[in-house]
Enzyme design. Structure first.
Site, short mmCIF file in Angstrom:
data_model
loop_
_atom_site.label_atom_id
_atom_site.label_comp_id
_atom_site.label_asym_id
_atom_site.label_seq_id
_atom_site.Cartn_x
_atom_site.Cartn_y
_atom_site.Cartn_z
N ARG A 3 34.97 50.24 98.24
CA ARG A 3 35.02 51.60 97.69
C ARG A 3 34.02 51.72 96.55
NH1 ARG A 3 38.22 52.55 93.52
NH2 ARG A 3 40.02 51.42 94.30
N TYR B 134 27.37 78.96 100.89
CA TYR B 134 28.15 78.42 102.00
C TYR B 134 29.63 78.76 101.77
CZ TYR B 134 30.53 74.90 104.83
OH TYR B 134 31.37 74.26 105.71
N ASP C 146 22.02 73.04 96.52
CA ASP C 146 22.47 72.56 97.83
C ASP C 146 21.25 72.66 98.75
OD1 ASP C 146 23.46 72.31 100.42
OD2 ASP C 146 25.38 73.25 99.94
N LYS D 286 24.56 67.67 108.52
CA LYS D 286 23.65 68.62 109.17
C LYS D 286 22.33 67.93 109.52
CE LYS D 286 27.16 71.25 108.22
NZ LYS D 286 27.26 72.17 107.11
C1 LIG Z 1 28.17 72.25 106.05
C2 LIG Z 1 27.76 72.58 104.68
C3 LIG Z 1 28.48 72.08 103.58
C4 LIG Z 1 29.74 71.29 103.71
O1 LIG Z 1 29.55 70.07 104.38
P1 LIG Z 1 30.73 69.36 105.20
O2 LIG Z 1 30.15 68.05 105.60
O3 LIG Z 1 31.05 70.27 106.35
O4 LIG Z 1 31.90 69.22 104.30
C5 LIG Z 1 27.99 72.40 102.32
N1 LIG Z 1 26.87 73.15 102.15
C6 LIG Z 1 26.17 73.64 103.20
C7 LIG Z 1 24.97 74.47 102.95
C8 LIG Z 1 26.60 73.37 104.50
O5 LIG Z 1 25.91 73.87 105.52
#
Ligand SMILES: *Cc1c(COP(=O)(O)O)cnc(C)c1O
Length: 379
Positions: free
Chosen positions: A49, A101, A173, A198
């Site tokens: 961890r 988001y 982000d 993503k």
């Molecule tokens: C999908 C997404 C998240 C969250 O990610 P997860 O892995 O689904 O928790 C945060 N910000 C953006 C822009 C996203 O597309």
């Protein structure tokens, strides 16, 4: 030797194993690591961890691609976002942009708010609105550019310089752009966030998240690292390995994603079935000039509005045969989504909005699939 980002995507974070000569890192599943006769650790790790070779390799790779000094990987993008928000104190305020988001927005409203941290929306593209919102209790500005799902653009350098003057940290982000298209730390941001689920993972087969730091001494970053270790929302070894494998092809995938996205965006603009196309690479996009300045590519996600409203949009979606009608983005396969099906009830997103994460298939096949959807509209 200063190598280009496409090269670093293949090599960064990977170390050569002197015992085996592995070209590809092994997966270290061990939860714990042994000490020698004198009580000294044999390697650099104590407990998985706290630190794991696969996670650390991924963290080093992502930090390097973003031009940061360090990174912390989490079990999801949302866990990464939560770790940042958990570092704030009761009475602190977070400002976030209008095109955030929806999962992050829901987290702020339903979870972060419980800790007495106030989260407020502000139009980050409007300098006067941002100045007015920059009260004494603001600790963090949360940016997303391109935004989701309308691909709105925020001038990140402008926000960062205002924030710096006010002594406020800026997080970007960067999930949509990836470091191939945009490097927010170079524009003045303090932290970068990724849903590695993503584009970084890139194949829709592993969930994960990362926070990247510009400066090792930044207090918010240090608190994030402590939260990762003590709260423990860490990315598993195999998931770290898969994500690092995905990143090896990031540069070449992004090239294919955005070539296809550009072609489809220009084609969709001309279609009579389409009311409006949202893609920062289009000269007609309100954020195009800023995007052209701060990005080295416009990314692989676009959205568009189908003429005829919600009903027509449903019919269009029903006609698709190749693209997956599924949420998420950034995979090699195209993912298309009628946004109102996942937006919360209070969402102001247009009811005829379709978000398309353009995959790396042949663009003619994607076009033919969209045509099959449009063919349903005449019926
Ligand atoms: C999908 C997404 C998240 C969250 O990610 P997860 O892995 O689904 O928790 C945060 N910000 C953006 C822009 C996203 O597309």
């Amino acid at each position: 030797m200063r190598q280009r980002i496409a090269t670093r995507a293949v090599h960064a974070g990977r170390t050569r194993d002197p015992h085996t000569g592995d070209v590809v890192p092994a997966i270290h599943l061990s939860t714990t690591f042994e000490r020698d006769d004198d009580g000294r650790l044999i390697g650099d790790y104590i407990y998985s961890r706290d630190g794991n070779p696969n996670r650390q390799a991924l963290e080093r790779c992502i930090a390097e691609l973003e031009g940061g000094v360090d990174a912390a990987c989490f079990a999801s993008g949302s866990a990464a976002a939560n770790a940042v928000l958990q570092c704030l104190r009761p009475g602190d305020r977070v400002l976030y942009g209008t095109d955030l988001y929806y999962g992050t927005r829901s987290m702020m409203n339903q979870i972060t708010a419980r800790a007495g941290v106030h989260c407020a929306e502000v139009d980050l593209a409007d300098p006067a609105a941002l100045d007015a919102a920059l009260r004494d209790d603001v600790r963090l500005i949360w940016c997303e550019s391109p935004g989701n799902p309308l691909l709105r653009i925020v001038d990140l350098a402008a926000v960062a310089s205002r924030a710096r003057r006010a002594g406020v940290a800026v997080l970007v982000d960067n999930t949509f752009a990836t470091p191939i298209c945009q490097r927010p730390l170079g524009l003045g941001a303090d932290l970068v966030l990724h849903a590695t689920t993503k584009f970084l993972g890139g194949h829709s087969d592993v969930v994960g998240g990362a926070v990247v730091a510009a400066d090792a001494d930044q207090p918010l970053w240090q608190a994030v690292r402590v939260t990762q270790r003590l709260a423990g929302g860490v990315l598993a070894p195999f998931d770290s390995w898969l994500t690092l494998r995905g990143i090896a092809t990031l540069a070449i995938r992004m090239r294919a994603h955005q070539e296809n996205a550009r072609d489809l965006a220009h084609w969709l603009v001309e279609r009579p079935e389409v009311e409006r196309v949202h893609y920062p690479g289009l000269a007609s996009h309100p954020g195009h000039a800023v995007a052209a300045r701060q990005m080295s590519g416009f990314g692989g996600v676009l959205s568009f509005q189908v003429r005829g409203g919600e009903t027509a949009t449903r019919r269009f979606m029903a006609g698709l045969r190749l693209m997956h009608r599924a949420t998420s983005l950034g995979g090699v396969h195209s993912l298309i989504e009628h946004r109102m099906l996942v937006e919360p009830p209070e969402s102001t997103v247009p009811r005829n909005l379709v978000r398309l994460s353009v995959g790396i298939e042949h663009v003619d096949d994607l076009r033919e699939d969209l045509l099959a959807g449009f063919a349903r509209l005449g019926a």
